[in-house]
Design a protein around this motif. Structure first.
Motif, PDB file in Angstrom:
ATOM      1  N   PRO A  24       0.821  -1.220   0.000  1.00  8.53           N
ATOM      2  CA  PRO A  24       0.000   0.000   0.000  1.00  8.53           C
ATOM      3  C   PRO A  24       0.854   1.269   0.000  1.00  8.53           C
ATOM      4  O   PRO A  24       1.996   1.284   0.478  1.00  8.53           O
ATOM      5  CB  PRO A  24      -0.811  -0.129   1.293  1.00  8.53           C
ATOM      6  N   VAL A  25       0.280   2.320  -0.526  1.00 10.04           N
ATOM      7  CA  VAL A  25       0.917   3.635  -0.526  1.00 10.04           C
ATOM      8  C   VAL A  25       0.812   4.232   0.873  1.00 10.04           C
ATOM      9  O   VAL A  25      -0.291   4.376   1.422  1.00 10.04           O
ATOM     10  CB  VAL A  25       0.246   4.566  -1.558  1.00 10.04           C
ATOM     11  N   GLY A  26       1.966   4.544   1.454  1.00 14.80           N
ATOM     12  CA  GLY A  26       1.989   5.106   2.793  1.00 14.80           C
ATOM     13  C   GLY A  26       2.215   6.602   2.767  1.00 14.80           C
ATOM     14  O   GLY A  26       2.363   7.214   1.697  1.00 14.80           O
ATOM     15  N   PRO A  27       2.277   7.235   3.926  1.00 21.15           N
ATOM     16  CA  PRO A  27       2.562   8.681   3.983  1.00 21.15           C
ATOM     17  C   PRO A  27       3.886   8.996   3.286  1.00 21.15           C
ATOM     18  O   PRO A  27       4.885   8.315   3.501  1.00 21.15           O
ATOM     19  CB  PRO A  27       2.635   8.960   5.486  1.00 21.15           C
ATOM     20  N   GLU A  69      -1.380   7.776  -7.655  1.00 17.84           N
ATOM     21  CA  GLU A  69      -1.819   7.908  -6.263  1.00 17.84           C
ATOM     22  C   GLU A  69      -0.699   8.531  -5.451  1.00 17.84           C
ATOM     23  O   GLU A  69       0.487   8.265  -5.689  1.00 17.84           O
ATOM     24  CB  GLU A  69      -2.173   6.531  -5.687  1.00 17.84           C
ATOM     25  N   VAL A  70      -1.060   9.371  -4.493  1.00 18.75           N
ATOM     26  CA  VAL A  70      -0.072   9.952  -3.588  1.00 18.75           C
ATOM     27  C   VAL A  70      -0.510   9.708  -2.154  1.00 18.75           C
ATOM     28  O   VAL A  70      -1.706   9.640  -1.849  1.00 18.75           O
ATOM     29  CB  VAL A  70       0.136  11.461  -3.840  1.00 18.75           C
ATOM     30  N   GLY A  71       0.478   9.574  -1.277  1.00 21.71           N
ATOM     31  CA  GLY A  71       0.199   9.367   0.129  1.00 21.71           C
ATOM     32  C   GLY A  71       0.008  10.672   0.872  1.00 21.71           C
ATOM     33  O   GLY A  71       0.224  11.769   0.335  1.00 21.71           O
ATOM     34  N   ASP A  72      -0.357  10.554   2.133  1.00 28.25           N
ATOM     35  CA  ASP A  72      -0.544  11.730   2.977  1.00 28.25           C
ATOM     36  C   ASP A  72       0.736  12.568   3.019  1.00 28.25           C
ATOM     37  O   ASP A  72       1.845  12.036   3.121  1.00 28.25           O
ATOM     38  CB  ASP A  72      -0.912  11.308   4.394  1.00 28.25           C
ATOM     39  N   GLY A  73       0.564  13.871   2.936  1.00 27.24           N
ATOM     40  CA  GLY A  73       1.685  14.785   3.071  1.00 27.24           C
ATOM     41  C   GLY A  73       2.424  15.090   1.780  1.00 27.24           C
ATOM     42  O   GLY A  73       3.332  15.926   1.777  1.00 27.24           O
ATOM     43  N   VAL A 141       7.328   4.682  -4.749  1.00 33.67           N
ATOM     44  CA  VAL A 141       8.593   5.300  -4.363  1.00 33.67           C
ATOM     45  C   VAL A 141       8.314   6.446  -3.398  1.00 33.67           C
ATOM     46  O   VAL A 141       7.188   6.967  -3.356  1.00 33.67           O
ATOM     47  CB  VAL A 141       9.364   5.837  -5.591  1.00 33.67           C
ATOM     48  N   PRO A 142       9.301   6.874  -2.621  1.00 35.09           N
ATOM     49  CA  PRO A 142       9.108   8.084  -1.817  1.00 35.09           C
ATOM     50  C   PRO A 142       8.921   9.294  -2.737  1.00 35.09           C
ATOM     51  O   PRO A 142       9.360   9.278  -3.894  1.00 35.09           O
ATOM     52  CB  PRO A 142      10.410   8.185  -1.010  1.00 35.09           C
ATOM     53  N   TRP A 143       8.303  10.329  -2.223  1.00 30.64           N
ATOM     54  CA  TRP A 143       7.979  11.475  -3.084  1.00 30.64           C
ATOM     55  C   TRP A 143       9.228  12.081  -3.720  1.00 30.64           C
ATOM     56  O   TRP A 143       9.174  12.611  -4.842  1.00 30.64           O
ATOM     57  CB  TRP A 143       7.188  12.531  -2.316  1.00 30.64           C
TER      58      TRP A 143
END
Length: 361
Positions: A24-27, A69-73, A141-143
């Protein structure tokens, strides 16, 4: 989704399958639908064990795609944005980042070794190469690993900028800081070597020698900016004819072999710069002697990922491409589909191809 998995180093074939899922996509995460990815020599180095990676693994690190999709923040990108994958995301807080060397940040790279992002076969974990794994239809991946790019840039061109172009052109602009009028020798005319040649041309180098044992690669090297080309056995003659026997101001190695580094050393004048760009093996020793290291006055520079700050350099290289100063279309030798990856890897092993690009629907 579809992807290509390497189960063990030395496997003759990749396991191309369609039951791969993502964690899953996390923060702070970004999910990217990969649209194009390169078949790079570094990927081959993972398959052969030259670049150690956790297994099983989905190779691929040179890619571009669309955010889904993007995560929180996450505020830097949003769904629908076109992005280039950055395989060395910079955390911004480690000593390397604070020293102005984000290309050396290992924070997220090490997380990629510890946290598998993929699952297959009902739950078996799999890692992504360098925390990416672009030989799959989607990645997380991380942002910092998803850099927005203008949507009018073709995905295959954006993918090249994600690794080979940034590595090669960056080595010239960021690491060597080649000046107008300089002389440059480039050992290896693969995708990275051709990018070095183009960087030297953009920088205003007046003499650019392309060195490769395969004469079939010389024509493209000349097309994209080399002024001369030769095989390694003719290097001495070229040094005499082009530099009066003095050697070149800058010698770039773009192969990842000690023999290529020594060729670049031989090509470089006293007091010049030898720039190591290729990713080599841990046990491949470079046979330099202490006397020569001191008295020849040459500077050995390493250029990991072209010394790049991708937030600055990805847009810069995009603009150079748009202005017609970077010829990236000529560097693509084939456009293929994911089912062709085993044949593409075999072609890469043969050494004749440049960049094969996998295109996803």
């Amino acid at each position: 989704m579809r992807g290509a998995i390497l189960h063990a180093v030395g496997d003759e074939k990749l396991d191309i399958r369609d039951d791969i899922t993502l964690t899953p996509v996390g923060p702070g995460d970004v999910r990217v639908r990969v649209r194009a990815t390169g078949v790079c020599h570094s990927d081959l180095s993972v398959l052969t064990g030259v670049l150690p990676q956790p297994l099983p693994i989905i190779p691929g690190h040179e890619g571009a795609g669309e955010v889904v999709e993007v995560g929180d923040g996450v505020t830097t990108v949003r769904p629908g944005d076109h992005v280039i994958v950055n395989w060395t995301p910079a955390c911004g807080d480690c000593p390397s980042c604070l020293a102005g060397q984000p290309n050396l940040c290992m924070t997220y790279m090490m997380k990629g070794f510890a946290e598998p992002r993929f699952r297959f076969g009902g739950g078996t974990p799999a890692f992504g190469m360098a925390g990416c794994g672009t030989w799959a239809e989607e990645i997380v991946v991380p942002w910092q690993g998803a850099i927005r790019v203008d949507p009018d840039v073709p995905y295959e061109v954006a993918a090249l900028i994600g690794c080979g172009v940034t590595t090669g052109v960056g080595a010239v602009l960021n690491t060597a800081k080649v000046r107008p009028g300089a002389t440059v020798a480039v050992v290896g005319c693969g995708g990275v070597g051709l990018s070095v040649i183009q960087g030297a041309r953009i920088s205003g180098a007046t003499t650019i020698l392309a060195i490769d044992p395969l004469e079939s690669k010389h024509a493209l090297a000349l097309k994209v900016g080399a002024t001369h080309a030769c095989t390694p056995d003719r290097l001495t003659d070229a040094i005499g004819a082009l530099t009066g026997g003095q050697g070149f101001d800058h010698g770039f190695e773009a192969v990842g072999k000690s023999a290529a580094i020594m060729t670049a050393w031989r090509a470089t004048r006293r007091g010049g710069d030898v720039i190591v760009v290729g990713a080599g093996a841990v046990d491949d020793q470079v046979p330099l002697n202490a006397f020569g290291l001191l008295f020849e006055g040459k500077n050995i520079l390493s250029s990991l990922y072209g010394g790049a700050d991708v937030r600055r350099d990805f847009p810069r290289f995009v603009n150079l491409y748009k202005a017609g100063r970077l010829d990236l279309d000529s560097m693509i030798s084939a456009r293929i589909r994911i089912g062709d990856l085993n044949e593409a890897v075999a072609a890469l092993r043969g050494g004749e191809v440049l960049r094969q690009i996998v295109l996803f629907d």
